[in-house]
Design a protein around this motif. Structure first.
Motif, PDB file in Angstrom:
ATOM      1  N   THR A   1       0.814  -1.161   0.031  1.00  0.00           N
ATOM      2  CA  THR A   1      -0.023  -0.154  -0.378  1.00  0.00           C
ATOM      3  C   THR A   1       0.747   0.724  -0.394  1.00  0.00           C
ATOM      4  O   THR A   1       0.167   2.641   0.031  1.00  0.00           O
TER       5      THR A   1
ATOM      6  N   THR B   1      -5.270  -6.696   4.538  1.00  0.00           N
ATOM      7  CA  THR B   1      -5.646  -6.551   3.169  1.00  0.00           C
ATOM      8  C   THR B   1      -7.190  -5.808   3.449  1.00  0.00           C
ATOM      9  O   THR B   1      -8.252  -5.412   4.206  1.00  0.00           O
ATOM     10  N   MET B   2      -7.336  -5.090   2.052  1.00  0.00           N
ATOM     11  CA  MET B   2      -8.486  -4.401   1.839  1.00  0.00           C
ATOM     12  C   MET B   2      -9.852  -5.618   1.366  1.00  0.00           C
ATOM     13  O   MET B   2     -10.411  -5.254   0.946  1.00  0.00           O
ATOM     14  N   ARG B   3      -9.410  -6.476   0.472  1.00  0.00           N
ATOM     15  CA  ARG B   3     -10.300  -7.545  -0.393  1.00  0.00           C
ATOM     16  C   ARG B   3     -11.550  -8.743   1.548  1.00  0.00           C
ATOM     17  O   ARG B   3     -10.647  -9.177   1.898  1.00  0.00           O
TER      18      ARG B   3
ATOM     19  N   ASP C   1      -7.793  -3.387   7.834  1.00  0.00           N
ATOM     20  CA  ASP C   1      -8.127  -3.576   6.768  1.00  0.00           C
ATOM     21  C   ASP C   1      -7.902  -2.017   6.470  1.00  0.00           C
ATOM     22  O   ASP C   1      -8.878  -0.961   6.855  1.00  0.00           O
TER      23      ASP C   1
ATOM     24  N   SER D   1      -8.630   0.029   3.975  1.00  0.00           N
ATOM     25  CA  SER D   1     -10.071   1.190   3.931  1.00  0.00           C
ATOM     26  C   SER D   1     -10.838   1.521   4.916  1.00  0.00           C
ATOM     27  O   SER D   1     -11.659   2.283   4.352  1.00  0.00           O
TER      28      SER D   1
ATOM     29  N   ALA E   1     -13.391  -0.384   0.667  1.00  0.00           N
ATOM     30  CA  ALA E   1     -12.557  -0.754  -0.369  1.00  0.00           C
ATOM     31  C   ALA E   1     -13.735  -1.891  -1.309  1.00  0.00           C
ATOM     32  O   ALA E   1     -13.228  -2.133  -2.091  1.00  0.00           O
ATOM     33  N   ASP E   2     -13.705  -2.437   0.060  1.00  0.00           N
ATOM     34  CA  ASP E   2     -14.546  -3.428  -0.946  1.00  0.00           C
ATOM     35  C   ASP E   2     -15.944  -4.114  -0.325  1.00  0.00           C
ATOM     36  O   ASP E   2     -15.846  -4.194   1.657  1.00  0.00           O
TER      37      ASP E   2
ATOM     38  N   TRP F   1      -8.881   6.516   5.700  1.00  0.00           N
ATOM     39  CA  TRP F   1      -8.590   6.060   4.360  1.00  0.00           C
ATOM     40  C   TRP F   1      -9.394   6.887   3.522  1.00  0.00           C
ATOM     41  O   TRP F   1     -10.615   7.425   3.258  1.00  0.00           O
TER      42      TRP F   1
ATOM     43  N   HIS G   1      -6.867   4.677  -2.592  1.00  0.00           N
ATOM     44  CA  HIS G   1      -6.438   3.906  -2.816  1.00  0.00           C
ATOM     45  C   HIS G   1      -4.966   4.533  -3.216  1.00  0.00           C
ATOM     46  O   HIS G   1      -4.565   5.941  -3.771  1.00  0.00           O
TER      47      HIS G   1
END
Length: 298
Positions: free
Chosen positions: A77, A111-113, A130, A132, A136-137, A156, A159
């Motif tokens: 990131t 992770t952002m996913r 996360d 984000s 982000a998700d 956040w 990106h």
């Protein structure tokens, strides 16, 4: 330097879902998170731990140095970094998470996913970190609620490829607090238990150098939200600005340790660092100093 502190529940270590009191050397020291980057392009280590076996060995070294949590990430990131394909991110992190968690180590997945988070939790991760805060998700919050994992929600705004253009604030501490408060409301509404949340001010993410220092100097403003605060200053650009232009990234470890001590004094619940040994020793010095001031050593 591992001890009983590493077996405590991560949030409950400082009194449940409430912000920590300033560290006075008498109670629990802040949680120390060791960074395990399973990436080829991290700014902090240049891909030294990209191989799974190397990442696992590095994680074990960090635990031996005193890490309470290992934060395993498969996507850089850093400013300007490109996104990693979802399947590749899972391929990178899951074997490392599984091996480390299987050894009884507390593991966080960075992770952002949602899909990566779920795969990592199924492999043994207890915490989802996360950057984000679920922005982000859209599937992230429901996954966190479903798994019951602890969740780090970082401030956040966008990106890595555009975050530097988003660093406009009125009062940076108050704005970050208010934007995090809105995320907390949304996450709780999505079913995540309030006591499972940890907040991160997002140093370096849509923040200019001086704005990072304002956030660190005013952690009490973020503490108004009543949740544990994780400070992630390690090796970031604003620390590098204090050093000669040609200083290697690892020379930012000493400034990081100083920031960790000051964050502990300001009430941070945890610090996320690359140099665990230096940070834990600095925190031990702070604890001894504070205990001495209170006459604990006779």
């Amino acid at each position: 330097m591992t001890d009983a502190r590493s077996s405590a529940e991560p949030v409950e270590a400082n009194g449940g879902g409430t912000a920590a009191a300033p560290f006075d050397g008498l109670g629990e020291r802040p949680q120390v998170w060791g960074v395990v980057n399973v990436t080829p392009d991290s700014f902090s280590d240049g891909g030294r731990w990209f191989d799974a076996d190397a990442a696992i060995a590095h994680g074990l070294e960090l635990v031996a140095d005193g890490a309470d949590v290992l934060d395993v990430g498969g996507e850089s990131t850093r400013p300007g970094a490109a996104r990693v394909e979802p399947d590749e991110e899972v391929r990178r992190v899951v074997p490392v998470v599984r091996e480390l968690a299987g050894r009884g180590i507390r593991v966080s997945v960075d992770t952002m996913r949602a899909a990566t988070a779920l795969a990592a939790v199924e492999a043994g991760a207890e915490i989802i970190n996360d950057v984000s805060a679920g922005l982000a998700d859209a599937a992230m919050a429901p996954i966190v609620a479903e798994t019951g994992a602890h969740y780090v929600a970082m401030h956040w705004r966008g990106h890595s490829d555009r975050m530097d253009s988003l660093a406009e604030y009125g009062d940076v501490a108050a704005d970050v607090r208010d934007e995090l408060a809105a995320r907390v409301d949304a996450l709780v509404a999505a079913g995540i238990a309030h006591e499972r949340l940890i907040l991160d001010p997002g140093l370096g993410f849509a923040k200019r150098g001086e704005q990072n220092w304002v956030l660190l100097g005013r952690l009490d403003v973020l503490a108004e939200l009543g949740l544990p605060i994780l400070v992630g200053a390690s090796r970031k650009r604003f620390l590098g600005a204090l050093l000669p232009d040609d200083a290697p990234v690892a020379e930012r470890d000493l400034p990081t340790a100083v920031v960790s001590v000051l964050s502990a004094q300001a009430g941070a619940w945890g610090v996320r660092v690359h140099d665990v040994r230096g940070t834990t020793r600095a925190l031990d010095v702070l604890g001894a100093w504070q205990s001495g001031r209170r006459g604990q050593h006779t």
